[in-house]
Design an enzyme around this catalytic site. Structure first.
Site, PDB file in Angstrom:
ATOM      1  N   PHE A  29     -15.870   1.357   9.510  1.00 45.13           N
ATOM      2  CA  PHE A  29     -15.908   2.106   8.239  1.00 45.13           C
ATOM      3  C   PHE A  29     -15.168   1.284   7.196  1.00 45.13           C
ATOM      4  CE2 PHE A  29     -14.182   5.383   5.377  1.00 45.13           C
ATOM      5  CZ  PHE A  29     -15.219   6.308   5.269  1.00 45.13           C
ATOM      6  N   GLY A  30     -15.890   0.700   6.262  1.00 42.85           N
ATOM      7  CA  GLY A  30     -15.290  -0.237   5.322  1.00 42.85           C
ATOM      8  C   GLY A  30     -15.072   0.359   3.946  1.00 42.85           C
ATOM      9  N   SER A  81      -4.554   2.441  -1.536  1.00 47.12           N
ATOM     10  CA  SER A  81      -4.357   3.858  -1.847  1.00 47.12           C
ATOM     11  C   SER A  81      -5.288   4.324  -2.960  1.00 47.12           C
ATOM     12  CB  SER A  81      -2.900   4.105  -2.278  1.00 47.12           C
ATOM     13  OG  SER A  81      -2.020   3.743  -1.245  1.00 47.12           O
ATOM     14  N   ARG A 103      -7.870  12.172   9.374  1.00 47.57           N
ATOM     15  CA  ARG A 103      -6.498  12.633   9.119  1.00 47.57           C
ATOM     16  C   ARG A 103      -6.174  13.862   9.976  1.00 47.57           C
ATOM     17  NH1 ARG A 103      -6.871  12.156   2.479  1.00 47.57           N
ATOM     18  NH2 ARG A 103      -6.514   9.919   2.453  1.00 47.57           N
ATOM     19  N   GLU A 155      -5.097   6.183   6.505  1.00 45.73           N
ATOM     20  CA  GLU A 155      -5.596   7.546   6.252  1.00 45.73           C
ATOM     21  C   GLU A 155      -4.697   8.292   5.275  1.00 45.73           C
ATOM     22  OE1 GLU A 155      -8.365   8.240   7.144  1.00 45.73           O
ATOM     23  OE2 GLU A 155      -8.782   6.845   8.759  1.00 45.73           O
TER      24      GLU A 155
HETATM   25  C1  FAD Z   1      -3.926  -0.227  11.502  1.00 43.28           C
HETATM   26  C2  FAD Z   1      -4.723   0.047  10.268  1.00 43.28           C
HETATM   27  C3  FAD Z   1      -6.054   0.437  10.382  1.00 43.28           C
HETATM   28  C4  FAD Z   1      -6.828   0.665   9.239  1.00 43.28           C
HETATM   29  N1  FAD Z   1      -8.152   0.973   9.369  1.00 43.28           N
HETATM   30  C5  FAD Z   1      -8.923   1.064   8.258  1.00 43.28           C
HETATM   31  C6  FAD Z   1     -10.344   1.242   8.390  1.00 43.28           C
HETATM   32  O1  FAD Z   1     -10.892   1.326   9.503  1.00 43.28           O
HETATM   33  N2  FAD Z   1     -11.099   1.292   7.245  1.00 43.28           N
HETATM   34  C7  FAD Z   1     -10.539   1.196   5.999  1.00 43.28           C
HETATM   35  O2  FAD Z   1     -11.287   1.254   5.026  1.00 43.28           O
HETATM   36  N3  FAD Z   1      -9.187   1.019   5.848  1.00 43.28           N
HETATM   37  C8  FAD Z   1      -8.393   0.948   6.947  1.00 43.28           C
HETATM   38  N4  FAD Z   1      -7.018   0.753   6.821  1.00 43.28           N
HETATM   39  C9  FAD Z   1      -6.437   0.601   5.478  1.00 43.28           C
HETATM   40  C10 FAD Z   1      -5.593   1.768   5.049  1.00 43.28           C
HETATM   41  O3  FAD Z   1      -6.375   2.876   4.751  1.00 43.28           O
HETATM   42  C11 FAD Z   1      -4.722   1.298   3.863  1.00 43.28           C
HETATM   43  O4  FAD Z   1      -3.766   0.410   4.391  1.00 43.28           O
HETATM   44  C12 FAD Z   1      -4.062   2.450   3.116  1.00 43.28           C
HETATM   45  O5  FAD Z   1      -4.997   3.158   2.359  1.00 43.28           O
HETATM   46  C13 FAD Z   1      -2.944   1.967   2.191  1.00 43.28           C
HETATM   47  O6  FAD Z   1      -3.398   0.936   1.369  1.00 43.28           O
HETATM   48  P1  FAD Z   1      -2.570  -0.427   1.253  1.00 43.28           P
HETATM   49  O7  FAD Z   1      -2.186  -0.877   2.615  1.00 43.28           O
HETATM   50  O8  FAD Z   1      -3.364  -1.336   0.401  1.00 43.28           O
HETATM   51  O9  FAD Z   1      -1.222  -0.034   0.524  1.00 43.28           O
HETATM   52  P2  FAD Z   1      -1.015   0.180  -1.054  1.00 43.28           P
HETATM   53  O10 FAD Z   1      -2.012   1.141  -1.583  1.00 43.28           O
HETATM   54  O11 FAD Z   1      -0.877  -1.138  -1.715  1.00 43.28           O
HETATM   55  O12 FAD Z   1       0.407   0.909  -1.057  1.00 43.28           O
HETATM   56  C14 FAD Z   1       1.656   0.194  -0.901  1.00 43.28           C
HETATM   57  C15 FAD Z   1       2.771   1.219  -1.097  1.00 43.28           C
HETATM   58  O13 FAD Z   1       2.688   1.774  -2.430  1.00 43.28           O
HETATM   59  C16 FAD Z   1       2.653   3.194  -2.331  1.00 43.28           C
HETATM   60  N5  FAD Z   1       1.865   3.767  -3.431  1.00 43.28           N
HETATM   61  C17 FAD Z   1       0.588   3.461  -3.808  1.00 43.28           C
HETATM   62  N6  FAD Z   1       0.218   4.240  -4.827  1.00 43.28           N
HETATM   63  C18 FAD Z   1       1.256   5.073  -5.089  1.00 43.28           C
HETATM   64  C19 FAD Z   1       1.501   6.117  -6.054  1.00 43.28           C
HETATM   65  N7  FAD Z   1       0.561   6.510  -6.919  1.00 43.28           N
HETATM   66  N8  FAD Z   1       2.707   6.730  -6.035  1.00 43.28           N
HETATM   67  C20 FAD Z   1       3.662   6.375  -5.150  1.00 43.28           C
HETATM   68  N9  FAD Z   1       3.493   5.390  -4.224  1.00 43.28           N
HETATM   69  C21 FAD Z   1       2.320   4.767  -4.210  1.00 43.28           C
HETATM   70  C22 FAD Z   1       2.019   3.477  -0.985  1.00 43.28           C
HETATM   71  O14 FAD Z   1       2.290   4.788  -0.540  1.00 43.28           O
HETATM   72  C23 FAD Z   1       2.667   2.402  -0.135  1.00 43.28           C
HETATM   73  O15 FAD Z   1       3.961   2.819   0.257  1.00 43.28           O
HETATM   74  C24 FAD Z   1      -6.226   0.550   7.955  1.00 43.28           C
HETATM   75  C25 FAD Z   1      -4.871   0.185   7.849  1.00 43.28           C
HETATM   76  C26 FAD Z   1      -4.128  -0.072   8.983  1.00 43.28           C
HETATM   77  C27 FAD Z   1      -2.699  -0.474   8.843  1.00 43.28           C
END
Ligand code: FAD
Length: 394
Positions: free
Chosen positions: A139-140, A148, A253, A373
């Site tokens: 799921f991409g 986020s 979730r 999630e």
């Molecule tokens: C093991 C693993 C499996 C995954 N599997 C999938 C998958 O199968 N498919 C897929 O599509 N994705 C997948 N993901 C991605 C996952 O959904 C993202 O890592 C997640 O959405 C967070 O995005 P980011 O890592 O870019 O962090 P960022 O969005 O860059 O966030 C970094 C920090 O900033 C904070 N932050 C961001 N915005 C705000 C705000 N408005 N207010 C306060 N704080 C904020 C966040 O809470 C976090 O602490 C996976 C991730 C992991 C680690």
């Protein structure tokens, strides 16, 4: 091999007798998944974790166990209730979060997307074999610069005659390098849409992200889509807008709120069994008041978390669950679970930093679980918006 409950009292295992809240069928399913984890996962997980491996051969075994797309009806899917799905996720994650993550990516994200938004032909093509674990999906949604805030995604699909051409990059995509099909979310002139991309398509490539310090028995990838050509029939016809993708995240979730309790329970039981045997100052360390306080705090949070998950599951089965209510369980149960696993590690002393014991492995996995999630912060903002009616984010 011993299970963590060997030699523990009934109250140590289920303090409030919460088993009495489940039906016989629900407990039977739970016990079947638990037995699978004891037989197939516990003896092997340390080696898989150390090697950074998720054996693809587990997929058909999980299909046979009936935990892939288990809450979906028809097209060869098991059609179990939300509570049964939750119990299965809890037991899988008591083995390892990577195992539950496999079931989540396959069933809650990818199969859900096809089931909710696919054509009959798409469902018939993919779902029965995915439920059996013969085919694997991914799921991409996430991209290098859109985590986020997935609305900022850059991956684009442009019209090419009757068909489509996809270009872009995705990051952290679970299972992509072993998947047969990818659900890819992309911008179009008509907003964000979902596409079913066979991973054998020219221009699709996936490389594993490594080394990781948690979630090691699990695969996540960087994905590149370079002029990937698809037919008109490869678009998910009913997936219009980002809300479609987010509705699949809600399924995953929901499973996580149960799963995290499995990791917490396993860490607690390991620490309890160890503290009853480990002697210092000529007494078992379980006899110290400070140790008992740690164990009691774990029991309190595990049992409360289970009540939250069960109530949420019953609401889901009744069709009365709101997405904001899922945030409550995901945020609370993962946050408490990671605290429990870390505290359990302290009771194991130095031995707790080895792979001979489960709590630190679970805690490291949960670092990822609290991020994917929806991070802790995102779920806090969702709940904040729900109770104030003021969005603190876009
Ligand atoms: C093991 C693993 C499996 C995954 N599997 C999938 C998958 O199968 N498919 C897929 O599509 N994705 C997948 N993901 C991605 C996952 O959904 C993202 O890592 C997640 O959405 C967070 O995005 P980011 O890592 O870019 O962090 P960022 O969005 O860059 O966030 C970094 C920090 O900033 C904070 N932050 C961001 N915005 C705000 C705000 N408005 N207010 C306060 N704080 C904020 C966040 O809470 C976090 O602490 C996976 C991730 C992991 C680690």
């Amino acid at each position: 091999m011993t299970t963590p409950t060997d030699g523990l009292t009934p109250l140590a295992i289920d303090y409030l007798n919460l088993d009495s809240l489940f039906s016989v069928e629900e407990l039977e399913l739970r016990d079947r998944v638990r037995a699978f984890v004891d037989a197939r996962i516990r003896p092997n997980i340390d080696a898989w974790y150390e090697a950074g491996e998720f054996p693809r051969s587990l997929a058909p075994e999980l299909g046979k166990l009936g935990v892939l797309g288990m809450h979906l009806d028809g097209y060869g899917c098991p059609g179990r209730s939300a509570v049964e799905y939750g119990l299965a996720m809890l037991e899988l994650e008591a083995g390892d979060s990577g195992l539950r993550t496999f079931a989540s990516v396959q069933g809650s994200l990818t199969m859900s997307a096809i089931h909710k938004f696919g054509s009959v032909a798409q469902k018939e093509r993919w779902l029965p074999r995915m439920a059996k674990g013969e085919l694997i999906g991914c799921f991409g949604l996430t991209e290098p610069d859109a985590g986020s805030d997935p609305a900022r995604m850059q991956t684009a699909a442009r019209r090419d005659g009757d068909g489509w051409v996809l270009d872009g990059t995705k990051r952290w995509i679970g299972l992509a390098s072993i998947a047969d099909v990818a659900v890819i979310w992309a911008r179009t002139d008509d907003g964000i849409r979902g596409f079913l991309v066979p991973t054998s398509s020219p221009g699709f490539s996936a490389s594993d992200i490594e080394p990781k310090l948690g979630m090691r028995a699990s695969i996540q990838c960087d994905v590149t889509l370079d002029d990937v050509r698809l037919g008109a029939e490869d678009m998910l016809p009913d997936a219009t807008g980002l809300g479609a993708a987010l509705s699949c995240l809600n399924e995953a979730r929901y499973g996580i709120m149960w799963g995290a309790l499995g990791a917490a329970r396993d860490a607690y039981q390991s620490a309890l069994a160890y503290s009853l045997q480990r002697r210092q100052f000529e007494r078992p360390i379980a006899s110290f008041q400070l140790t008992q306080q740690k164990l009691v705090d774990m029991v309190l949070e595990i049992q409360k978390g289970l009540l939250v998950a069960l109530h949420t599951g019953r609401q889901k089965d009744a069709g009365a669950l709101r997405p904001e209510q899922i945030s409550f369980g995901k945020l609370n149960n993962v946050r408490e679970a990671i605290a429990i696993c870390r505290e359990a590690r302290t009771l194991l002393g130095a031995n707790g930093i080895t792979l001979d014991h489960t709590p630190m492995r679970h805690a490291n996995n949960l670092e990822a679980v609290r991020t994917y999630e929806g991070t802790d912060e995102v779920h806090t903002l969702i709940m904040g918006r729900a109770i104030t009616d003021i969005p603190a984010f876009a």
